[in-house]
Design a protein around this motif. Structure first.
Motif, short mmCIF file in Angstrom:
data_model
loop_
_atom_site.label_atom_id
_atom_site.label_comp_id
_atom_site.label_asym_id
_atom_site.label_seq_id
_atom_site.Cartn_x
_atom_site.Cartn_y
_atom_site.Cartn_z
N ARG A 264 -2.86 0.78 18.24
CA ARG A 264 -1.68 1.48 18.75
C ARG A 264 -0.37 0.81 18.36
N ALA A 265 -0.42 -0.20 17.51
CA ALA A 265 0.81 -0.92 17.17
C ALA A 265 1.81 0.00 16.48
N GLY B 93 1.76 0.32 10.36
CA GLY B 93 2.34 -0.59 9.39
C GLY B 93 2.59 0.08 8.04
N VAL B 94 1.61 0.82 7.55
CA VAL B 94 1.78 1.49 6.25
C VAL B 94 2.74 2.67 6.41
N SER C 81 3.49 6.07 12.25
CA SER C 81 4.07 4.99 13.07
C SER C 81 3.40 3.64 12.86
N THR D 191 0.84 -1.21 0.00
CA THR D 191 0.00 0.00 0.00
C THR D 191 0.87 1.25 0.00
N SER E 163 1.99 10.06 17.55
CA SER E 163 2.00 10.50 18.94
C SER E 163 3.44 10.66 19.42
N PHE F 131 -7.61 5.59 -2.02
CA PHE F 131 -6.91 4.48 -2.66
C PHE F 131 -7.28 3.15 -2.02
N ILE G 208 -6.26 6.48 2.52
CA ILE G 208 -6.46 5.03 2.35
C ILE G 208 -7.51 4.48 3.31
N ASN H 210 6.17 8.00 19.68
CA ASN H 210 6.73 7.40 18.46
C ASN H 210 7.63 8.36 17.67
N TYR I 98 0.11 14.50 17.34
CA TYR I 98 -1.31 14.82 17.19
C TYR I 98 -2.05 14.87 18.53
N LEU J 70 -6.02 -0.83 -2.19
CA LEU J 70 -5.00 -1.75 -2.75
C LEU J 70 -5.62 -3.04 -3.25
N1 LIG Z 1 -7.06 1.39 1.30
C1 LIG Z 1 -6.20 0.39 1.40
O1 LIG Z 1 -5.95 -0.32 0.44
C2 LIG Z 1 -5.54 0.14 2.73
C3 LIG Z 1 -4.41 -0.68 2.81
C4 LIG Z 1 -3.78 -0.84 4.03
C5 LIG Z 1 -4.29 -0.20 5.16
N2 LIG Z 1 -5.42 0.56 5.04
C6 LIG Z 1 -5.96 1.25 6.23
O2 LIG Z 1 -5.01 2.24 6.59
C7 LIG Z 1 -5.02 2.41 8.00
C8 LIG Z 1 -3.61 2.28 8.52
O3 LIG Z 1 -3.19 0.94 8.32
P1 LIG Z 1 -1.96 0.39 9.13
O4 LIG Z 1 -1.72 -0.99 8.71
O5 LIG Z 1 -0.83 1.36 9.09
O6 LIG Z 1 -2.61 0.41 10.61
P2 LIG Z 1 -1.91 0.18 12.00
O7 LIG Z 1 -0.54 -0.36 11.83
O8 LIG Z 1 -2.85 -0.57 12.85
O9 LIG Z 1 -1.82 1.67 12.57
C9 LIG Z 1 -1.54 1.84 13.91
C10 LIG Z 1 -0.84 3.19 14.09
O10 LIG Z 1 -1.75 4.24 13.84
C11 LIG Z 1 -1.40 5.33 14.70
N3 LIG Z 1 -2.53 6.21 14.91
C12 LIG Z 1 -3.73 5.85 15.41
N4 LIG Z 1 -4.54 6.93 15.46
C13 LIG Z 1 -3.82 7.98 14.96
C14 LIG Z 1 -4.11 9.35 14.74
N5 LIG Z 1 -5.30 9.88 15.04
N6 LIG Z 1 -3.14 10.12 14.20
C15 LIG Z 1 -1.92 9.61 13.88
N7 LIG Z 1 -1.59 8.31 14.09
C16 LIG Z 1 -2.54 7.51 14.61
C17 LIG Z 1 -0.97 4.65 15.98
O11 LIG Z 1 -0.05 5.45 16.63
P3 LIG Z 1 -0.35 6.01 18.11
O12 LIG Z 1 -0.41 4.83 19.02
O13 LIG Z 1 0.80 6.89 18.36
O14 LIG Z 1 -1.63 6.73 18.02
C18 LIG Z 1 -0.32 3.35 15.49
O15 LIG Z 1 1.10 3.45 15.43
C19 LIG Z 1 -6.00 1.38 8.56
O16 LIG Z 1 -7.26 2.02 8.77
C20 LIG Z 1 -6.14 0.38 7.44
O17 LIG Z 1 -7.38 -0.28 7.43
C21 LIG Z 1 -6.04 0.75 3.87
#
Ligand SMILES: NC(=O)c1ccc[n+]([C@@H]2O[C@H](COP(=O)([O-])OP(=O)(O)OC[C@H]3O[C@@H](n4cnc5c(N)ncnc54)[C@H](OP(=O)(O)O)[C@@H]3O)[C@@H](O)[C@H]2O)c1
Length: 357
Positions: free
Chosen positions: A343-344, A179-180, A177, A150, A200, A297, A266, A203, A218, A299
């Motif tokens: 929060r990962a 996965g993406v 911070s 992604t 936050s 977007f 995303i 991180n 934030y 994926l």
């Molecule tokens: N459209 C697509 O094709 C696609 C593909 C992949 C993922 N996604 C979506 O994209 C999002 C992110 O995916 P991911 O895999 O990166 O998720 P993830 O790894 O679960 O993201 C967790 C991170 O988000 C941070 N976070 C939470 N709330 C926040 C906020 N308000 N402001 C800034 N950071 C914040 C957390 O940090 P803190 O603990 O510091 O808050 C934590 O480090 C998810 O909703 C997922 O469903 C969409």
């Protein structure tokens, strides 16, 4: 063979069922699949959506769906119909039995019992990349899976000519911070962009190590958009990547995104993208629409994407995988619960090869 199936429920503990002696899949005659002994699975927020929302009233989707999309594993058998397992790549790097490969399968596989949270999985050969040199299975599943694919696909929306040159560009990454975000920061920095990251405070160090030159906490500000406006000053952004799905970040973007800049989101939210799409793509400016380019977007996991991300690892653009935590196969419920906290830091990994195949 050990593995999981699931049926829809709100909590992972209710949804997941562990099996200790499921049959090992047979590759049908002329199969275009590779049989993999899975070593690691990386989790994504989409896995939780599947667990909670699988529409079990559709008969086709009632046949013991298997969770998990991202994988890394060892090739144990190659289907007779596989002509070039590394399709599209240099034929000299064709995959052999014993190779370690990685990538992601799609929702179709999850819903039809071919998800990756199992010891042995048959995966279409066109979906895999080789595990990059020196990388372990957990790292490879985390980065060549959905998250890294992604991040790379988002960058490709900005550098459409394939130049890989973001020198002189200034980008904002919201959710840096996760996965993406942790992969996105590295690619943008590696291509020469100046990266501002929103995460936050705890991180901050991590995202700076990955390549961010500015960090906005934030949680420390009542109105995020005000602090971004203040910090961007005379240097508005060329692109904003939103990995959290903050609608107001887009609505206020004329204050900090160049008129020619792009806003790439995303996160579709509860409506799976319908509401943000109608609000942000279809509302004319005359009726209050935001005068900045917007894209939502989604994926579609592919082997091409996985192999391109693996190449970025080999070229040292992506320098590391950020692993939040690793769980054993038997602890999958805990792994999903960790993911569900939101929060990962980077990826939550499940280690599948427990040494008894
Ligand atoms: N459209 C697509 O094709 C696609 C593909 C992949 C993922 N996604 C979506 O994209 C999002 C992110 O995916 P991911 O895999 O990166 O998720 P993830 O790894 O679960 O993201 C967790 C991170 O988000 C941070 N976070 C939470 N709330 C926040 C906020 N308000 N402001 C800034 N950071 C914040 C957390 O940090 P803190 O603990 O510091 O808050 C934590 O480090 C998810 O909703 C997922 O469903 C969409």
């Amino acid at each position: 063979m050990k593995g999981y199936t699931y049926s829809p429920a709100f909590t992972p503990g209710q949804a997941l069922t562990f099996h200790s002696s499921a049959p090992r899949p047979d590759l049908p005659r002329d199969s275009t699949c590779l049989l993999l002994r899975i070593t690691h699975v990386a989790l994504n927020p989409a896995d939780l959506v599947c667990l909670r929302l699988l529409p079990s009233w559709i008969p086709l989707l009632r046949s013991n769906p298997v969770p998990g999309m991202d994988f890394a594993g060892e090739v144990v058998e190659i289907g007779a119909g596989v002509t070039d397992p590394n399709a599209g790549a240099d034929s000299s790097c064709s995959i052999k039995v014993g190779d370690m490969v990685c990538g992601a399968v799609g929702l179709k596989e999850v819903f039809t019992g071919r998800g990756t949270l199992a010891e042995f999985v048959a995966v279409e050969s066109i979906l895999v990349a080789k595990v990059p040199t020196g990388w372990g299975g957990g790292e490879a599943a985390g980065v060549m899976g959905i998250a890294g694919q992604t991040a790379w696909a988002m960058v490709k929306q900005v550098v459409r000519d394939g130049s890989r040159d973001m020198a002189g560009m200034r980008v904002l990454i919201n959710g840096a911070s996760g996965g993406v975000g942790t992969v996105l920061v590295q690619i943008c920095k590696g291509f020469g962009a100046d990266v501002a990251a929103v995460c936050s405070g705890v991180n901050e160090r991590l995202v700076r190590e990955l390549g961010a030159s500015e960090v906005i906490d934030y949680r420390a500000h009542a109105v995020l958009e005000d602090v971004i406006t203040e910090q961007s000053g005379e240097r508005p952004f060329d692109a904003i990547f939103d990995c959290v799905g903050v609608q107001t970040l887009y609505e206020h973007s004329p204050r900090y995104l160049k008129p020619s800049g792009q806003f790439i989101n995303i996160v579709g939210g509860w409506s799976q993208g319908v509401v943000p799409f109608i609000r942000n793509k279809m509302r004319p400016r005359l009726l209050g629409g935001t005068p900045r380019s917007y894209s939502l977007f989604l994926l579609s996991a592919s082997g091409d994407n996985a192999r391109e991300v693996a190449a970025l690892v080999e070229q040292d653009v992506i320098k590391r995988a950020v692993i939040d935590s690793e769980f054993l196969l038997e602890q999958a419920v805990e792994a999903f619960e960790k993911l569900a906290t939101g929060r990962a830091k980077g990826k939550v990994i499940i280690r599948v090869d427990t040494g008894c195949s």
